[in-house]
Design a protein around this motif. Structure first.
Motif, PDB file in Angstrom:
ATOM      1  N   GLY A  60       0.798  -1.223   0.000  1.00 12.95           N
ATOM      2  CA  GLY A  60       0.000   0.000   0.000  1.00 12.95           C
ATOM      3  C   GLY A  60       0.826   1.267   0.000  1.00 12.95           C
ATOM      4  O   GLY A  60       0.311   2.358  -0.262  1.00 12.95           O
ATOM      5  N   GLN A 110       0.859   5.221  -5.664  1.00 12.04           N
ATOM      6  CA  GLN A 110      -0.486   4.759  -5.992  1.00 12.04           C
ATOM      7  C   GLN A 110      -1.071   5.390  -7.252  1.00 12.04           C
ATOM      8  O   GLN A 110      -2.119   4.973  -7.709  1.00 12.04           O
ATOM      9  CB  GLN A 110      -1.423   5.040  -4.808  1.00 12.04           C
ATOM     10  N   GLU A 124      -5.045  -3.026  -3.837  1.00 11.17           N
ATOM     11  CA  GLU A 124      -5.829  -2.700  -2.658  1.00 11.17           C
ATOM     12  C   GLU A 124      -6.209  -3.939  -1.847  1.00 11.17           C
ATOM     13  O   GLU A 124      -6.418  -3.854  -0.639  1.00 11.17           O
ATOM     14  CB  GLU A 124      -7.093  -1.942  -3.067  1.00 11.17           C
ATOM     15  N   ILE A 180      -3.102  -4.505   0.568  1.00  8.28           N
ATOM     16  CA  ILE A 180      -2.463  -3.238   0.869  1.00  8.28           C
ATOM     17  C   ILE A 180      -1.518  -3.321   2.063  1.00  8.28           C
ATOM     18  O   ILE A 180      -0.544  -2.582   2.148  1.00  8.28           O
ATOM     19  CB  ILE A 180      -3.545  -2.152   1.091  1.00  8.28           C
TER      20      ILE A 180
END
Length: 282
Positions: A42, A46, A52, A55
């Motif tokens: 994560g 991004q 996701e 993450i």
């Protein structure tokens, strides 16, 4: 699906390659620019990609990075000056205009008013835009972090910004030719000197595309280039004598450590050469 490596200015991706490291982009870094560290998935940049669903999963990040000023110096040393950028910009723009005109003439391709209008609009934009316009638009895109897949909901008033963001490939519609070092050199002109430039190869190593230890990947990639010239070749400095070599070598390493790896020096011991101006000429 494949794996990707990306070149970033700050946290904005400007160049992407699939399933392989671009040796030309890697050549502007040096082995000691490598950093390896633990991070959460994560925590990846991004704007371009992220998973996701995982993450919080840990991974080993593998990156090369240095400052914008250092990379600008390196690119200048190997010939990627703003003069070259301007030349490639004009050449690429001219080629694009020629291609667009050919497409308009080919009615099997453009026999549709919407397509023809789109082509004409692109011709008009390219005709009326220069390198400064493209650099200004690129600066706006990077500063505002416009998404790669679409322009932010607030449609930009700058038509060059809109043009650059039409496709899903970052700034690749910027007229720069085929060597992404030219694109990077252009963008470094609008980048703060201390801005971080990162080449992230994490996914390729994770995906098994390179079996070498991360520390050895640089030599593997650069060493396997099979073009007419060796991308990793260094500039050889010749002098009258060994003392000159030592002075220049030590000075370069002290004053310009980020450029030191681009030069090699004549070894008087191995060559058994005599020192003098006439011997140097010979």
């Amino acid at each position: 699906m494949g794996s990707y490596c990306e070149l970033y200015i700050s946290n904005f991706p400007i160049a992407t390659t699939k399933n392989e490291i671009d040796p030309f982009l890697l050549s502007i870094f040096q082995p000691n620019d490598l950093v390896i560290f633990d991070r959460k998935i994560g925590d990846r940049f991004q704007l371009l990609y992220g998973r996701e669903d995982s993450i919080d999963e840990q991974e080993i990040a593998i990156q090369y990075f240095n400052t914008a000023q250092n990379l600008k110096d390196r690119l200048n040393v190997i010939g990627f000056t703003m003069k070259k950028v301007e030349k490639e910009f004009e050449n690429t723009k001219r080629e694009s205009l020629e291609r667009l005109h050919e497409w308009i003439k080919d009615k099997s391709f453009s026999n549709n008013k919407n397509i023809e209008d789109t082509l004409k609009a692109e011709i008009e934009l390219l005709r009326n835009s220069n390198l400064a316009d493209f650099l200004s638009a690129s600066k706006q895109i990077i500063k505002n972090g416009f998404k790669i897949d679409k322009v932010n909901s607030a449609k930009p008033e700058n038509t060059v910004v809109e043009y650059l963001m039409q496709d899903n490939y970052g700034l690749e519609k910027f007229p720069y030719g085929y060597d992404q070092r030219t694109l990077l050199r252009a963008l470094l002109e609008i980048t703060k000197p201390d801005e971080k430039i990162t080449y992230d190869i994490t996914e390729l190593v994770e995906g098994g595309y390179y079996e070498s230890d991360p520390e050895n990947i640089y030599e593997e990639v650069i060493g396997n280039v099979t073009y007419d010239y060796k991308i990793g070749d260094k500039f050889l400095i010749l002098t009258e004598g060994s003392s000159d070599i030592q002075i220049l070598k030590n000075s370069l390493e002290l004053l310009y450590p980020h450029l030191f790896g681009y030069y090699s020096f004549m070894d008087f011991g191995i060559s058994n050469a005599s020192g003098s101006a006439s011997s140097l000429v010979a």
